[in-house]
Design a protein around this motif. Structure first.
Motif, short mmCIF file in Angstrom:
data_model
loop_
_atom_site.label_atom_id
_atom_site.label_comp_id
_atom_site.label_asym_id
_atom_site.label_seq_id
_atom_site.Cartn_x
_atom_site.Cartn_y
_atom_site.Cartn_z
N GLU A 20 18.20 -11.52 -5.17
CA GLU A 20 17.98 -12.88 -4.68
C GLU A 20 18.98 -13.88 -5.26
N GLY A 21 19.68 -13.48 -6.32
CA GLY A 21 20.62 -14.38 -6.97
C GLY A 21 20.57 -14.21 -8.48
N THR A 22 21.37 -15.00 -9.19
CA THR A 22 21.41 -14.93 -10.65
C THR A 22 20.39 -15.89 -11.24
N VAL A 23 19.44 -15.34 -12.01
CA VAL A 23 18.43 -16.16 -12.69
C VAL A 23 19.02 -16.61 -14.02
N ARG A 24 19.23 -17.92 -14.16
CA ARG A 24 19.79 -18.47 -15.39
C ARG A 24 18.65 -18.79 -16.34
N ALA A 25 18.17 -17.76 -17.02
CA ALA A 25 16.96 -17.88 -17.83
C ALA A 25 17.16 -18.74 -19.07
N VAL A 26 18.32 -18.58 -19.72
CA VAL A 26 18.65 -19.36 -20.92
C VAL A 26 20.10 -19.80 -20.79
N GLU A 27 20.37 -21.09 -21.03
CA GLU A 27 21.72 -21.63 -20.87
C GLU A 27 22.13 -22.44 -22.09
N ASP A 28 23.18 -22.00 -22.78
CA ASP A 28 23.78 -22.76 -23.89
C ASP A 28 22.73 -23.23 -24.90
N LEU A 29 21.89 -22.31 -25.33
CA LEU A 29 20.79 -22.67 -26.24
C LEU A 29 21.27 -22.67 -27.69
N ASN A 30 20.95 -23.74 -28.41
CA ASN A 30 21.25 -23.85 -29.83
C ASN A 30 19.97 -24.10 -30.60
N LEU A 31 19.79 -23.35 -31.69
CA LEU A 31 18.53 -23.43 -32.44
C LEU A 31 18.75 -22.97 -33.87
N ARG A 32 18.08 -23.61 -34.83
CA ARG A 32 18.19 -23.19 -36.23
C ARG A 32 16.79 -23.11 -36.84
N LEU A 33 16.61 -22.12 -37.71
CA LEU A 33 15.33 -21.94 -38.39
C LEU A 33 15.61 -21.64 -39.86
#
Length: 332
Positions: A20-33
């Motif tokens: 059906e197409g490309t599912v962009r589930a996560v895009e350019d995610l930045n995170l710190r823990l």
């Protein structure tokens, strides 16, 4: 945060390529823990929370999923550069995950003691007898009698199954625990017991935790930091107090407004209009702009950068900081 974070995710992008197409589930995610911190990962179904967790664990099903780019640094080491063999040693040992449904997480034909022991033997040089003894101790730790070790999963209630899953996850004392909506399948009373148990064990073992949830009550109860996720992006990140007292992103404000308040007499809740966008056809610019009550023309053109509005409080919205000054021309 002066010391190096335990987990540092940089520009993570994960796609699922389908007919059906490309599912962009996560895009350019930045995170710190940080070490010993609990991060609440909040968003609607389909926001990309579980995909991010599976990305950290290197368990994205391929095909159709693939990590397009980014870095996932655990104590400074990039997990995306590890081999399958190295990741098998890391999973359960340095990172453990508690999945949504304990009913499907456990092997139905293996006694629970053996399932915990299996994890221990995988990462230590214990004998089978020693591992089973430790498994009994882990059951006691999560409030189940060690004499139940020979019992099978179907002999336990839902809440006790979830306790067994927690025992498996903590068996090797991992530095990072990812909990993917661990109380979804449980009734409210048992939810409270499981959350209290997780909070106690996290403090006891000095474990960092990512708590994936859509329940702001759970966030208030056990989290230190909060990341609000929408359509594959973190739109707001702050410590719990700042976020609850001063939510900035219109989506975050909408989430809080949609929670019932027992102190006010309202006919109906203020819901966020519209639906989550189709992940194969995401809107240009800010992903939230088609549903946003404060949307401006610039919102549909450029994605706003993540701006530090106050110390440790980041928001991706043209209403704030440098985004506002450049009319939304910052890209994030």
């Amino acid at each position: 945060m002066n010391e190096a974070p335990l987990l540092d995710i940089r520009d993570l992008t994960i796609h699922y390529v389908t007919h059906e197409g490309t599912v962009r589930a996560v895009e350019d995610l930045n995170l710190r823990l940080g070490h010993g911190e609990t991060l609440g990962f909040v968003g609607e179904t389909g926001a990309g929370k579980t995909t991010t967790a599976l990305g950290i664990m290197q368990l994205i099903p391929n095909p159709p999923g693939r990590i397009v780019k980014g870095q996932i640094l655990l104590n400074g080491e990039d997990l995306l550069k590890k081999s399958d063999k190295e990741m098998r040693e890391i999973r359960g040992n340095k990172i453990a995950m508690i999945f949504q449904d304990p009913m499907t997480s456990l092997n139905p034909v293996l006694p629970v003691g053996e399932q915990i022991g299996e994890m221990i033997r995988l990462h230590t040089d214990m004998t089978k007898a020693e591992a089973l003894k430790k498994a009994g101790e882990m059951l006691e730790t999560v409030g189940i009698q060690a004499t139940r070790a020979p019992d099978f999963p179907h002999q336990f209630s839902g809440g006790m199954k979830q306790r067994v899953v927690i025992a498996i996850a903590l068996a090797c004392n991992p530095g990072l625990l990812i909990a993917d909506e661990p109380t979804t399948a449980l009734d409210v009373t048992i939810q409270a017991q499981v959350l209290a148990l997780m909070k106690d064990l996290k403090d006891k073992y000095k474990t960092s935790m990512v708590m994936i949830t859509h329940d702001l009550g759970i966030v208030a109860e056990i989290c230190d930091k909060v990341a609000i996720m929408y359509a594959g992006n973190v739109v707001e990140y702050a410590d719990k107090r700042s976020l609850f007292l001063n939510p900035l992103h219109p989506y975050t404000v909408g989430l809080f407004n949609s929670v019932p308040d027992i102190d006010t007499d309202e006919e109906e809740l203020q819901v966020i209009k519209g639906l989550m966008p189709d992940p194969t056809d995401l809107p240009k610019g800010c992903r939230f702009h088609p549903r946003c009550p404060k949307a401006e023309p610039a919102c549909s053109k450029e994605r706003p950068a993540s701006i530090e509005v106050e110390p440790g409080h980041y928001v991706s919205c043209i209403l704030y900081g440098a985004n506002k000054e450049c009319g939304g021309k910052a890209s994030g």
